[in-house]
Scaffold this active site. Sequence first.
Site, PDB file in Angstrom:
ATOM      1  N   GLU A  29      -7.277  -7.944   5.285  1.00  0.00           N
ATOM      2  CA  GLU A  29      -5.994  -7.479   5.826  1.00  0.00           C
ATOM      3  C   GLU A  29      -5.871  -7.876   7.300  1.00  0.00           C
ATOM      4  O   GLU A  29      -6.883  -8.051   7.998  1.00  0.00           O
ATOM      5  CB  GLU A  29      -5.928  -5.947   5.683  1.00  0.00           C
ATOM      6  N   ASN A 176       2.196  -2.176  -2.031  1.00  0.00           N
ATOM      7  CA  ASN A 176       0.885  -1.565  -1.828  1.00  0.00           C
ATOM      8  C   ASN A 176       1.079  -0.089  -1.500  1.00  0.00           C
ATOM      9  O   ASN A 176       1.910   0.251  -0.641  1.00  0.00           O
ATOM     10  CB  ASN A 176       0.171  -2.246  -0.642  1.00  0.00           C
ATOM     11  N   GLU A 177       0.337   0.752  -2.173  1.00  0.00           N
ATOM     12  CA  GLU A 177       0.389   2.194  -1.897  1.00  0.00           C
ATOM     13  C   GLU A 177       1.829   2.640  -1.663  1.00  0.00           C
ATOM     14  O   GLU A 177       2.152   3.226  -0.622  1.00  0.00           O
ATOM     15  CB  GLU A 177      -0.531   2.564  -0.720  1.00  0.00           C
ATOM     16  N   TYR A 252     -11.396   5.501  -2.153  1.00  0.00           N
ATOM     17  CA  TYR A 252     -12.396   5.287  -1.101  1.00  0.00           C
ATOM     18  C   TYR A 252     -13.480   6.348  -1.198  1.00  0.00           C
ATOM     19  O   TYR A 252     -13.226   7.491  -1.604  1.00  0.00           O
ATOM     20  CB  TYR A 252     -11.737   5.342   0.275  1.00  0.00           C
ATOM     21  N   GLU A 308      -8.548  -1.656  -3.944  1.00  0.00           N
ATOM     22  CA  GLU A 308      -9.167  -1.178  -2.693  1.00  0.00           C
ATOM     23  C   GLU A 308     -10.230  -0.155  -3.067  1.00  0.00           C
ATOM     24  O   GLU A 308      -9.919   0.858  -3.711  1.00  0.00           O
ATOM     25  CB  GLU A 308      -8.132  -0.534  -1.763  1.00  0.00           C
ATOM     26  N   GLN A 357     -13.287  -3.915   3.443  1.00  0.00           N
ATOM     27  CA  GLN A 357     -12.703  -5.235   3.470  1.00  0.00           C
ATOM     28  C   GLN A 357     -13.792  -6.235   3.837  1.00  0.00           C
ATOM     29  O   GLN A 357     -14.823  -5.828   4.349  1.00  0.00           O
ATOM     30  CB  GLN A 357     -11.562  -5.277   4.467  1.00  0.00           C
TER      31      GLN A 357
HETATM   32  O1  AHR Z   1      -8.021  -0.696   3.755  1.00  0.00           O
HETATM   33  C1  AHR Z   1      -7.377   0.021   4.754  1.00  0.00           C
HETATM   34  C2  AHR Z   1      -6.084   0.681   4.273  1.00  0.00           C
HETATM   35  O2  AHR Z   1      -6.371   1.654   3.318  1.00  0.00           O
HETATM   36  C3  AHR Z   1      -5.101  -0.212   3.588  1.00  0.00           C
HETATM   37  O3  AHR Z   1      -4.288  -0.904   4.460  1.00  0.00           O
HETATM   38  C4  AHR Z   1      -4.289   0.759   2.784  1.00  0.00           C
HETATM   39  O4  AHR Z   1      -3.740   0.178   1.620  1.00  0.00           O
HETATM   40  C5  AHR Z   1      -5.258   1.872   2.493  1.00  0.00           C
HETATM   41  O5  AHR Z   1      -4.725   3.116   2.742  1.00  0.00           O
END
Ligand code: AHR
Length: 510
Positions: A29, A176-177, A252, A308, A357
């Site tokens: 990103e 995205n999201e 995450y 992600e 990332q």
């Molecule tokens: O990876 C960091 C961020 O986490 C991304 O930009 C977003 O899609 C997510 O909330």
Amino acid sequence: MSTATATAVINLDIEGPKISRHLYGHFAEHLGRCVYGGFWVGEDSPIPHVGGIRLDVVEALRALNIPNLRWPGGCFADEYHWKDGIGPREQRPRMVNTHWGNVEENNHFGTHEFMALCELLGAEPYISGNVGSGTVQEMSEWVEYLTRDGDSPMVRLRKANGRHEPWRVKYWGIGNETWGCGGNMRAEYSADLARQYATYCRDHGDNKLYRIASGANGDDYKWTETLMQQISCFGCEATPRTFFQGISVHHYTMAGPRDAKGSATDFDTDDYYRTMLSARKIDRILAGHSTVMDIYDPGRSVGLVLDEWGTWWDVEPDTNPGFLFQQNTLRDALVASTHFDIFHRHAARLYMANIAQTVNVLQAMVLTDGDTLVLTPTYHVFEMNKGHQDAASLDVHLRTLNTRRSVGNEELDTLSASASVKDGTVLVSLTNLDAQKPAEVTLDLRGGTVGEPTARLLTADRLQVHNNPHMPEAVAPRPFNGVKATGQGLVLTIPPHSFVTVEAPLARTS
Ligand code: AHR
């Protein structure tokens, strides 16, 4: 110190679903130093580069066989306007990256630079389009610019920018999201927009798109259900098809709540076990979404795309909080290895996964500082596991005696494993999560025999150990000679907090 014991029964002659190589995908990103300073140093840099792309980063990543690279975001994708990133660099407009650090974005790394990077890495591009603040026309034209042959307004623009032939770009993210930074939408509205955008993202020539609708946050199964209800094109009975070919989900791993994620390196054993519980949650999340998808798509033609995932810690002290720069220890490596075991078990539905990332951001593969580059412990897990890419999964039935421990109100199994076979080679991955106890594991291989095994071990004295320019190999794989062939099978004792891969040629199946 007691030893945990376990048997892993693996039927070599019963192949399961293929483990898509795209489960080993990546994400870059415009955030912090991922693109600028990470992948891109520019053509005037003294750091060795090809056309502005950092050579040491490319060389390190090529060893991972990266199957695909997602770009330009993340949240950034929904404020990115691709036409700002083409043409002569000095004439490109500048903008403010409001999501990440409020820094200026000069658009020097744009579409052509990204495609050059993918070519250098040997990775397929995965472009995440702007739904949050862009237009249908804008995304439609981006597809045309990249993939159309012959003559058209966008093709002429591409040719004017020096690229005659179209590229092949299969993977397109529709937002995205959208439940959060991508527009704060409701699932119903997001699903309608996904249908609309997907309609105008055309297949040009034989470049068939794989459109990925912006999906759920973690365990929001209702979101997936809403998308699945909207996935079919009812007006297309003559050629039945779905509007999108994949649905995304993000999860995450954190040791605590979002506002108290904790340090990447300064953590105790309780934090460690809580982290592992959070990592293991991905199993339930993938199972939940798969179950919902099975109702609407029993033939499993629609892919689940975890585009992600990874650890998210507090940023390193004295770094820009908007840059999400974090260290990477043995703990991160074990988070990755257990994720992969879970991914392999969900291979029937899970088509793609992208770690967040690749460079200098969150759970990165490589960390750069000026002209130095360090491989992280997580990098080594990707490298040790790459034999699973496109292999046939093999079920691993674990019979464990004393590998469970209580963490808060939950139970954590401290042994994790997965296996596959490809081109006559069996690969078994094993993680012992226990912070103190070794684990003696017997690989009870049935339905065939294997030749001489070779094994590698990734561990360190402490979970907090990480690599840096002075100690670049503090956590690095070493040959492991502890695998013994016995009447019961292959027996090995895995040290505490370790990751091991065992590879053996398949001699025959019965
Ligand atoms: O990876 C960091 C961020 O986490 C991304 O930009 C977003 O899609 C997510 O909330």
